[in-house]
Design a protein around this motif. Sequence first.
Motif, PDB file in Angstrom:
ATOM      1  N   VAL A 131      29.659 -29.961  14.928  1.00 14.99           N
ATOM      2  CA  VAL A 131      31.029 -30.265  14.474  1.00 14.99           C
ATOM      3  C   VAL A 131      31.419 -31.682  14.899  1.00 14.99           C
ATOM      4  CG1 VAL A 131      33.459 -29.605  14.678  1.00 14.99           C
ATOM      5  CG2 VAL A 131      31.703 -27.834  14.475  1.00 14.99           C
ATOM      6  N   SER A 132      31.002 -32.091  16.094  1.00 13.57           N
ATOM      7  CA  SER A 132      31.287 -33.450  16.554  1.00 13.57           C
ATOM      8  C   SER A 132      30.653 -34.477  15.620  1.00 13.57           C
ATOM      9  CB  SER A 132      30.767 -33.649  17.982  1.00 13.57           C
ATOM     10  OG  SER A 132      31.394 -32.772  18.890  1.00 13.57           O
ATOM     11  N   ALA A 133      29.401 -34.227  15.223  1.00 17.98           N
ATOM     12  CA  ALA A 133      28.714 -35.151  14.321  1.00 17.98           C
ATOM     13  C   ALA A 133      29.474 -35.281  12.998  1.00 17.98           C
ATOM     14  CB  ALA A 133      27.286 -34.680  14.070  1.00 17.98           C
ATOM     15  N   PHE A 134      29.967 -34.157  12.477  1.00 21.52           N
ATOM     16  CA  PHE A 134      30.730 -34.187  11.231  1.00 21.52           C
ATOM     17  C   PHE A 134      32.036 -34.959  11.392  1.00 21.52           C
ATOM     18  CE2 PHE A 134      34.382 -32.018   9.184  1.00 21.52           C
ATOM     19  CZ  PHE A 134      34.194 -32.496   7.892  1.00 21.52           C
ATOM     20  N   LEU A 135      32.787 -34.667  12.459  1.00 23.66           N
ATOM     21  CA  LEU A 135      34.092 -35.299  12.642  1.00 23.66           C
ATOM     22  C   LEU A 135      33.958 -36.795  12.922  1.00 23.66           C
ATOM     23  CD1 LEU A 135      35.897 -32.544  14.740  1.00 23.66           C
ATOM     24  CD2 LEU A 135      36.287 -33.130  12.343  1.00 23.66           C
ATOM     25  N   ILE A 136      32.952 -37.184  13.691  1.00 22.20           N
ATOM     26  CA  ILE A 136      32.750 -38.610  13.962  1.00 22.20           C
ATOM     27  C   ILE A 136      32.348 -39.337  12.686  1.00 22.20           C
ATOM     28  CG2 ILE A 136      31.295 -40.265  15.200  1.00 22.20           C
ATOM     29  CD1 ILE A 136      31.225 -38.230  17.520  1.00 22.20           C
ATOM     30  N   THR A 137      31.487 -38.714  11.886  1.00 17.99           N
ATOM     31  CA  THR A 137      31.106 -39.316  10.608  1.00 17.99           C
ATOM     32  C   THR A 137      32.312 -39.454   9.691  1.00 17.99           C
ATOM     33  OG1 THR A 137      28.902 -38.326  10.792  1.00 17.99           O
ATOM     34  CG2 THR A 137      29.557 -39.136   8.623  1.00 17.99           C
ATOM     35  N   GLN A 138      33.192 -38.459   9.711  1.00 21.43           N
ATOM     36  CA  GLN A 138      34.386 -38.486   8.867  1.00 21.43           C
ATOM     37  C   GLN A 138      35.308 -39.644   9.231  1.00 21.43           C
ATOM     38  OE1 GLN A 138      35.393 -36.864   6.198  1.00 21.43           O
ATOM     39  NE2 GLN A 138      37.435 -37.799   6.194  1.00 21.43           N
ATOM     40  N   VAL A 139      35.281 -40.076  10.481  1.00 25.39           N
ATOM     41  CA  VAL A 139      36.119 -41.202  10.888  1.00 25.39           C
ATOM     42  C   VAL A 139      35.718 -42.468  10.135  1.00 25.39           C
ATOM     43  CG1 VAL A 139      36.713 -42.704  12.828  1.00 25.39           C
ATOM     44  CG2 VAL A 139      36.632 -40.234  13.158  1.00 25.39           C
ATOM     45  N   ARG A 140      34.415 -42.642   9.889  1.00 31.59           N
ATOM     46  CA  ARG A 140      33.908 -43.844   9.218  1.00 31.59           C
ATOM     47  C   ARG A 140      33.768 -43.671   7.703  1.00 31.59           C
ATOM     48  NH1 ARG A 140      30.975 -47.468  12.213  1.00 31.59           N
ATOM     49  NH2 ARG A 140      30.965 -48.624  10.232  1.00 31.59           N
ATOM     50  N   HIS A 141      33.406 -42.469   7.269  1.00 35.41           N
ATOM     51  CA  HIS A 141      33.147 -42.229   5.852  1.00 35.41           C
ATOM     52  C   HIS A 141      33.811 -40.910   5.445  1.00 35.41           C
ATOM     53  CE1 HIS A 141      30.096 -45.384   6.155  1.00 35.41           C
ATOM     54  NE2 HIS A 141      29.635 -44.755   7.222  1.00 35.41           N
ATOM     55  N   ASP A 142      34.197 -40.821   4.194  1.00 33.20           N
ATOM     56  CA  ASP A 142      34.822 -39.598   3.689  1.00 33.20           C
ATOM     57  C   ASP A 142      33.737 -38.574   3.359  1.00 33.20           C
ATOM     58  OD1 ASP A 142      36.446 -37.668   2.704  1.00 33.20           O
ATOM     59  OD2 ASP A 142      37.032 -38.733   0.886  1.00 33.20           O
ATOM     60  N   VAL A 143      33.514 -37.648   4.288  1.00 28.84           N
ATOM     61  CA  VAL A 143      32.498 -36.603   4.081  1.00 28.84           C
ATOM     62  C   VAL A 143      33.145 -35.223   4.156  1.00 28.84           C
ATOM     63  CG1 VAL A 143      30.513 -37.956   4.860  1.00 28.84           C
ATOM     64  CG2 VAL A 143      31.893 -36.727   6.545  1.00 28.84           C
ATOM     65  N   ARG A 144      34.386 -35.136   3.660  1.00 27.80           N
ATOM     66  CA  ARG A 144      35.066 -33.838   3.697  1.00 27.80           C
ATOM     67  C   ARG A 144      34.327 -32.783   2.886  1.00 27.80           C
ATOM     68  NH1 ARG A 144      41.258 -34.784   2.234  1.00 27.80           N
ATOM     69  NH2 ARG A 144      40.297 -36.297   0.824  1.00 27.80           N
TER      70      ARG A 144
END
Length: 320
Positions: A131-144
């Motif tokens: 979940v951390s990997a997803f949320l950190i990636t979402q900060v930089r790119h829209d991966v919703r």
Amino acid sequence: MSAEQLAEVSDQFVVAAVLLYVVAMVAFATDLAFGRVRPGRAVAKAAARQPVAVGAAAPPPGADVLPESASVPATPEPPRFAAVAGTAGLVLAWVGWVANLSAIVTRGLAVDRWPWGNMYEFVVAICFAAVSAFLITQVRHDVRFLGGFVMVTAALGLGLASKVFYTAAGPVVPALDSYWIAIHVSAAIIASGLLTLAGVTGILYLVRGDGPSRLPSRADLERVAHRAIVFAFPLWTFAVIAGALWADRAWGRYWGWDPKEVWSFITWVAYAAYLHAKATAGWKGRAATIVQLVAFGCLLFNLIGVNIFIDGLHSYADVD
């Protein structure tokens, strides 16, 4: 609080994280189901084949311009509630992340050690890392678009940990009572979270067709998976090396062909083959994705199957 009370609070945080991840999954699924439809690859190919009139000015390099004769299907504007659901999913995912972290911290306080000394604690930590990997990636790119799939993976992982792998709070076996657990296992957990994100993305790549879809293009999906693996591979390499150093300290040898050691190395070789094929042979698309999913299967077997089904020096699952 006593150790027993802290352990009970940790268990309650795990339940709260599961519920929050499930609700976040529903919100993300709503956003994906009713959100923007992306055109398929066939539209771009058809546009590229359209002839350009003689004397017409050429578009600037990199410009995304379609000829007038190209037929692009109109997509309706997504309803407002879809965007609201996506935002709500992110908020719930962050709250669930806090609950997941709180479960790990209170478990560590209850046992007075690093809280990943058995299969239950390890799976809870890997869900947190994914979940951390997803949320950190979402900060930089829209991966919703990944949100629903990551949330259901984390919820199922925590549910499996609570129902199948659960181990009461207590001391660990002597071999694990070392500072190396903070070095070796932490690196393995972070790498596993990133590789789980890549695995979920790879599965979506195979599911997505060439036509219009609410998922991003296959090229974008492949890019997300590749970047996650590029970050995770050095961490997994470090975890394998740190494990060998710990084995020398604990058992007097760096390598003993223990099943966990063997499958950790097999997993490393599989991901190395994927990165090598991408970098040297120019593999991409379906072939590269299949290789990385085979590597992901090796990772899952190493993390779960080896601990449960194969006896060895690393059999710390404590599953009856």
